[in-house]
Design an enzyme around this catalytic site. Structure first.
Site, PDB file in Angstrom:
ATOM      1  N   GLY A 169      72.975 -23.824  54.317  1.00 43.24           N
ATOM      2  CA  GLY A 169      73.618 -25.149  54.557  1.00 43.24           C
ATOM      3  C   GLY A 169      72.598 -26.307  54.078  1.00 43.24           C
ATOM      4  N   GLY A 170      72.258 -27.142  54.974  1.00 42.18           N
ATOM      5  CA  GLY A 170      71.669 -28.270  54.885  1.00 42.18           C
ATOM      6  C   GLY A 170      70.077 -27.862  54.612  1.00 42.18           C
ATOM      7  N   GLY A 404      59.809 -22.333  15.627  1.00 42.64           N
ATOM      8  CA  GLY A 404      60.037 -23.719  16.532  1.00 42.64           C
ATOM      9  C   GLY A 404      59.054 -23.339  17.851  1.00 42.64           C
ATOM     10  CB  ALA A 405      58.202 -20.091  19.579  1.00 44.83           C
TER      11      ALA A 405
END
Ligand code: HXC
Length: 510
Positions: A169-170, A404-405
C-alpha cells in the site's frame, strides 16, 4: 534526583521493548531482526542517536486510546557509517505491524527535514503493514507528507530504501521515489495491493512471493536494485554502498585511502577480447581489473544483464561504471537495458559522480516485441541521460560500437570528454555481413565478390581508426593501460565545469 533519572531509564526501556517479548520472538522466528537490531548493524557501533522514542499516536477510534506504545512503530534518528553522517528511520513491525499513523509519519518527515538541512543521506528500513487502518485519512495524509519530501530531496541527498519485511500500500511509493531500493530474499515483499485484493479484483491466485518477492522485483519489474540473503548481509552491503555515495549533490565524491596504484597495468586485458568477434567475454572482468582493489558494487545485477551498472573507485574516488555485457544478448541495447542505464547515469550526474563507460554493443535489439514495447522512447532515455551529463565522461570502446548505440554510449558527440578505443574496436554503422548485404545487394549471387566486399568493409570500418582519423576517438590505447589512462583522465577532468541553459526542468522521455 535519582528517581527522576530512574524514571527516564524506565521510559527508555519501555520504548526499546517495542511491541513486547512475544512479538520480538515472532520477528526472530521469521528470520528477521528487530528495528533496533537493524539500526545497530547499519550504523557504526555506538553512533546511533535516537529521536522521538516517546512519541505516541493520538488516535481514539476503535479503542486505540488504550493501546499506546512509545515510538509508535518507527525508530528514527541519526548516526554514522564509517564516520559519515546518515539519517535513518526503521519501521518496527512489532508495534502495530509497523503501520503508519499520523504521529509515525511526523517522526519520518522530521528526519527527512533534518537530513535535508544537514545535507546528509537518508536510509529507510521497511517492515510494515501499510496505512494504520484505525487512523483512516490521517494516515493517507501522513504518507503524502513523506512522498512530497522524497521528491524535494531527490537529486539533493542520496535516499536509500531497504525492504526487510512486508511493504504494501502506502509504503511502496516512498521507496519507489528514492534512489535505491534493496530487498532481503524470502522475507520481504512489495506490492501496491496484496494477494487477497488481487484475487477479489482479478480472480488471479498468487502468493506474496510470486506477486512481489525479491525475485520478482530484482529480475522482472526492476523496482529493486538488488537483494541479499538475510538482514545482516543486507545491512552490511548497505554500509558498503553508502561508502561510495557523496553526502549530497554539492559535497563531491568521498575519497578513501587506497593501496592500489592508479598506474597499475594488467597484461591479461590484452587478451580479454577474443579473436572471433562473435565470441562473448565477461565485461565485468574488465571492470574488476580497472577499479581499486577489485571492489565493485553492482546496481541492478539481476535485471537487464546485457548492461552492467555500478560503483567502483579509481584513486580512492567513486566512479559510476556503465558497461555493455557481451555475455548476455551479445550486449545489445534493449528497452530494459536502456532504462536501467539511464537511471544510473542520471543518479551519477545528479550527485557529481564521474562516469566511465565501456562499450561493446552490436546495436539496438530489433523486432516487434521491442518496438511495441517502446524501444524508441526507452533508448531515448539513455541518449537523453548521457547528453544531459555535466560530470566527467570517460569512454572506452573495447570492441563493437555499431549504429545508434555508438552515439548513445557516451560518444564524443553527446558529451564524452575522453573517448578511447582499444585496438580491437570496431566503430561502424553496422557489422560487415549486414552492411555488405545492403550496399552490394546486386552481388549477392556471387560469393567471391561478396567475400571480397566483406573483407574490404572489415578493413576500412571494423577498426578504431576510421573514427580516430576524424578525432571522434581521442586515442587508441593498449588494453593493459586502461586503468592508468582512466585514472589520468579523471584526474585531469576533476574540475570539469559545464553550464546548461537555464530552464525549469527538462522533459526526459518518460
Ligand atoms: C494497523 C496493523 C496493520 C495496519 C498490521 N497490523 N497491519 N495495524 N494497521 N495496516 C497489526 C496487526 O493487527 C497485528 O497486530 C500486527 O500488526 C501484526 O500483523 P499480523 O497480521 O498478525 O502479521 P502477519 O500475519 O505477518 O501479516 C502481515 C501483513 C498483514 C501481511 C502486513 O498484517 C496485513 O495484511 N496487514 C494489512 C495490510 C494492508 O492492507 N494495509 C493497508 C494498505 S492500504 P497484533 O496486535 O495482533 O499483533 C494503504 C493505503 C495508503 O497503505 C495509500 C497511500 C498512497
Amino acid at each position: 534526583m535519582k528517581d527522576i533519572l530512574d524514571r527516564l531509564e524506565k521510559r527508555r526501556a519501555a520504548a526499546r521493548a517495542g511491541g513486547g517479548v512475544a512479538r520480538i520472538e515472532a520477528q526472530h522466528k521469521r528470520g528477521k531482526l528487530t528495528a533496533r537490531e537493524r539500526v545497530d548493524l547499519l550504523l557504526d557501533k555506538g553512533s546511533f542517536e535516537e529521536f522521538d522514542m516517546f512519541v505516541e499516536h493520538s488516535s481514539t477510534d476503535f479503542g486505540m486510546e488504550k493501546t499506546k506504545i512509545p515510538g509508535d512503530g518507527v525508530v528514527t534518528g541519526w548516526g554514522t557509517v564509517n564516520g559519515r553522517t546518515v539519517y535513518l528511520f526503521a519501521k518496527d513491525f512489532t508495534v502495530f505491524g509497523g503501520s503508519l499513523s499520523e504521529a509515525h509519519a511526523r517522526k519520518i518527515t522530521k528526519i527527512q527535514d533534518m537530513a535535508m538541512r544537514a545535507r546528509a543521506p537518508i536510509v529507510g528500513l521497511y517492515d510494515s503493514g501499510g496505512a494504520r487502518i484505525q487512523e483512516g485519512v490521517a494516515s493517507l495524509a501522513g504518507y503524502a507528507d513523506v512522498f512530497k519530501r522524497n521528491v524535494i530531496a531527490s537529486g539533493v541527498i542520496p535516499q536509500i530504501s531497504v525492504i526487510m519485511g512486508p511493504c504494501a500500500g502506502g509504503d511502496v511509493y516512498s521507496p519507489a521515489m528514492t534512489d535505491f531500493v534493496f530487498m532481503v530474499k524470502d522475507t520481504s515483499y512489495m506490492f501496491v495491493t496484496g494477494p487477497d485484493v488481487v484475487k477479489t479484483v482479478t480472480n488471479e491466485v498468487v502468493t506474496a512471493e510470486e506477486l512481489g518477492g525479491a525475485g520478482v522485483h530484482t529480475t522482472k519489474s526492476s523496482v529493486a536494485d538488488g537483494a541479499f540473503e538475510n538482514d545482516v548481509e543486507t545491512l552490511l552491503q548497505m554500509r558498503r554502498l553508502i561508502d561510495f555515495l557523496p553526502a549530497n549533490n554539492e559535497a563531491g565524491v568521498p575519497e578513501w585511502p587506497t593501496q592500489d596504484d592508479p598506474a597499475r597495468e594488467d597484461k591479461s586485458l590484452d587478451t580479454l577480447v577474443p579473436d572471433n568477434p562473435n565470441k562473448p567475454y565477461d565485461i565485468k572482468e574488465l571492470v574488476h581489473k580497472v577499479v581499486d582493489e577489485g571492489d565493485f558494487f553492482e546496481i541492478g545485477a539481476a535485471f537487464a544483464r546485457n548492461i552492467v551498472t555500478g560503483f567502483g573507485r579509481i584513486a580512492g574516488r567513486s566512479v559510476g561504471f556503465v558497461a555493455n555485457q557481451p555475455m548476455v544478448l551479445a550486449g545489445v541495447l534493449d528497452s530494459d537495458a536502456s532504462r536501467k542505464a539511464a537511471r544510473f547515469v542520471r543518479f551519477c550526474d545528479a550527485f557529481n559522480i564521474p562516469i566511465v563507460t565501456f562499450v561493446d554493443v552490436p546495436g539496438f535489439l530489433p523486432g516487434t516485441a521491442q518496438e511495441y514495447g517502446g524501444l524508441i522512447k526507452h533508448g531515448a532515455k539513455l541518449l537523453f541521460a548521457y547528453s544531459q551529463c555535466t560530470v566527467p565522461l570517460v569512454t572506452v570502446i573495447t570492441r563493437k560500437a555499431y549504429g545508434g548505440a555508438y552515439d548513445v554510449m557516451a560518444s564524443k558527440h553527446i558529451g564524452g570528454d575522453l573517448n578511447y578505443a582499444w585496438p580491437t574496436a570496431q566503430i561502424a554503422v553496422m557489422g560487415a555481413k549486414g552492411a555488405v548485404e545492403i550496399i552490394f545487394r546486386a552481388d549477392m549471387n556471387d560469393p567471391a565478390k561478396i567475400a571480397a566486399r566483406t573483407k574490404e568493409y572489415e578493413e576500412r570500418f571494423l577498426s578504431p581508426f576510421a573514427a580516430a582519423e576524424k578525432g571522434y576517438i581521442d586515442d587508441v590505447i593498449m588494453p593493459h593501460s586502461t586503468r592508468r589512462r582512466i585514472a589520468r583522465a579523471l584526474a585531469m577532468l576533476r574540475d570539469k565545469h559545464v553550464e546548461m541553459p537555464k530552464r525549469k526542468h527538462d522533459n526526459l522521455p518518460l
